[in-house]
Design a protein around this motif. Structure first.
Motif, PDB file in Angstrom:
ATOM      1  N   LEU A  72      -2.725   5.671   2.238  1.00 31.78           N
ATOM      2  CA  LEU A  72      -3.408   4.730   3.132  1.00 31.78           C
ATOM      3  C   LEU A  72      -2.452   4.373   4.266  1.00 31.78           C
ATOM      4  N   HIS A  80       0.860  -1.192   0.000  1.00 30.35           N
ATOM      5  CA  HIS A  80       0.000   0.000   0.000  1.00 30.35           C
ATOM      6  C   HIS A  80       0.887   1.230   0.000  1.00 30.35           C
ATOM      7  N   ASP A 118      -5.645   1.119  -4.061  1.00 28.61           N
ATOM      8  CA  ASP A 118      -4.927   1.387  -2.806  1.00 28.61           C
ATOM      9  C   ASP A 118      -4.063   0.224  -2.342  1.00 28.61           C
ATOM     10  N   ILE A 119      -4.327  -0.978  -2.824  1.00 26.89           N
ATOM     11  CA  ILE A 119      -3.631  -2.162  -2.303  1.00 26.89           C
ATOM     12  C   ILE A 119      -3.275  -3.078  -3.473  1.00 26.89           C
ATOM     13  N   TYR A 156     -13.259  -2.409   4.164  1.00 27.09           N
ATOM     14  CA  TYR A 156     -12.527  -1.369   3.431  1.00 27.09           C
ATOM     15  C   TYR A 156     -13.066  -1.240   2.005  1.00 27.09           C
ATOM     16  N   SER A 174       1.738   4.317   1.738  1.00 27.67           N
ATOM     17  CA  SER A 174       1.498   4.863   3.080  1.00 27.67           C
ATOM     18  C   SER A 174       1.168   6.348   3.048  1.00 27.67           C
ATOM     19  N   PRO A 220      -3.668  -0.022   6.648  1.00 23.93           N
ATOM     20  CA  PRO A 220      -4.349  -0.949   5.736  1.00 23.93           C
ATOM     21  C   PRO A 220      -5.117  -2.033   6.496  1.00 23.93           C
ATOM     22  N   LYS A 236      -6.065  -5.641   7.732  1.00 26.01           N
ATOM     23  CA  LYS A 236      -5.166  -6.782   7.944  1.00 26.01           C
ATOM     24  C   LYS A 236      -5.893  -8.086   8.236  1.00 26.01           C
TER      25      LYS A 236
END
Length: 407
Positions: free
Chosen positions: A173, A168, A273-274, A186, A170, A176, A178
């Motif tokens: 975001l 991600h 975002d991920i 999310y 930082s 994140p 988990k």
């Protein structure tokens, strides 16, 4: 009495030592003959070709093998390893018992299990006779002998380790999600900001397995051959999770990235975002190449993430089996493994045991930069075992039927 016991012990030790030296000499002699047989041969190495840094590494290996052993390594770039397995099977059905099109295959999991079931591998074990096998330790890394719970039986050589990691930015975001449940929340709160590679891509399939293991609390049935009843019952939470997430995925779940390099690019472009990779150093390597911003970091889920070993296998009808074994031995060497572990090259974790290496070899690994986004070994310590390989084709077929059949 003690004197006799000492004599017997010493005699047994010397006999054992003699057998070991004889076996070692025989193995060394055998490899010398192998080198002679391999000289001038061409090895058609079928390996996934979707990542430029991996392709560059294989080219380096080919150039080195050409210079030292007069072996030509041809990288046949695959988009799906299963297609190579299907080709070998077709050759067997057609009665092509030698002169096959594939000499060496990058493989693990269901593809290896399928080759083993269909008798598509070299008949005799060959891996432990490789000189560089001495640098491995199956007690410290049992995964080199068991591929997704399928015993390797010396028919595929370990090449590298992998663990699923999320990355991600930082700067955008900071905290994140988990866990599978946190990720669901999310996605619902941030429409269009998450996706995963489209199954049957192996990262896409790995993501499905990760979510399934978490939602089922690592159901014991996942580690046994799949059955109709267990499949429906155990996977129900996964389909419920995906049904809820799909409308809020990137492009509303109507399209998916082809693989993890495309997913990584979407993260770099700020579209999602991920991202997900099966290499803990992938993000660091991408930052070093300027493909991701320096603010990108990696993480794993609180319950751990999938981890496995990937291998090199030789088909039963390979045209150049001697040269293929020599290539596998080189890929297992400290020289090739330390280069592969370098995040500036590939960043693939080694399968070698540091305790089995010389001081100079061990130091070469320790000197490698870990990378700004790579987690520590302690942070990567929580791992999840792969389900039995029979679950993969069932999950793949079910996902395609539900989400990619056009219905």
């Amino acid at each position: 009495m003690q004197r006799n016991r000492f004599y017997r012990t010493a005699r047994n030790f010397l006999i054992g030592l003699g057998l070991a030296i004889t076996a070692s000499s025989a193995s060394a002699d055998g490899f010398v003959q192998l080198e002679k047989a391999a000289k001038g041969q061409t090895v058609y190495f079928n390996a996934w070709g979707g990542d430029a840094k991996i392709n560059s590494y294989i080219k380096w290996a080919g150039d080195t093998l050409s210079d030292r052993h007069d072996i030509k390594l041809v990288h046949v770039k695959l988009t799906d390893t299963a297609s190579a397995v299907s080709r070998i099977l077709a050759e067997k059905v057609a009665g092509r018992l030698d002169g096959g099109a594939i000499d060496l295959l990058w493989v693990n999991g269901e593809n290896f299990a399928a080759m083993k079931r269909a008798g598509l591998l070299q008949e005799r074990p060959w891996v432990t006779s490789l000189p560089n096998w001495q640098y491995t330790d199956s007690n410290a890394l049992p995964g080199i002998l068991s591929d997704f719970a399928e015993p390797t039986e010396g028919k595929e050589s370990p090449w590298g380790r992998a663990q699923l990691v999320f990355s991600h930015d930082s700067a955008r975001l900071q905290t994140p999600p988990k866990s599978a449940r946190e990720l669901a929340d999310y996605i619902a709160a941030n429409p269009g900001r998450f996706t995963f590679p489209q199954p049957p891509d192996f990262i896409g399939m790995s993501f499905l397995k990760q979510i399934l293991i978490e939602l089922s609390d690592a159901h014991p049935a996942l580690y046994q051959p799949v059955g109709d009843a267990s499949f429906d019952a155990v996977t129900a939470p996964l389909w419920n999770w995906l049904d809820a997430a799909r409308p809020n995925l990137w492009l509303a779940g109507n399209a998916y990235p082809a693989n993890y390099p495309v997913l990584r690019q979407l993260l770099g472009d700020g579209e999602i975002d991920i991202a997900i990779a099966f290499n803990p150093a992938d993000a660091s390597a991408a930052i070093a190449r300027g493909e991701l911003p320096e603010s990108v970091r990696t993480y794993i889920h609180d319950s751990g993430t999938l981890a496995n070993v990937h291998f090199l296998a030789i088909p039963f009808n390979a045209s150049a089996p001697a040269a293929a074994k020599l290539v596998a031995n080189f890929m297992l060497s400290p020289e090739a493994q330390v280069k592969k572990a370098d995040t500036a090259v590939w960043g693939d974790p080694t399968v070698l045991s540091m305790d089995k290496l010389s001081d100079a070899q061990r130091m070469a690994f320790h000197k490698l930069p870990r990378g700004i986004a790579t987690l520590s070994d302690a942070d990567l310590g929580r791992t999840l075992a792969e389900p039995h390989p029979s679950w993969v084709p069932r999950l793949e077929a079910a996902w395609i039927k539900r989400y990619a059949s056009g219905n």
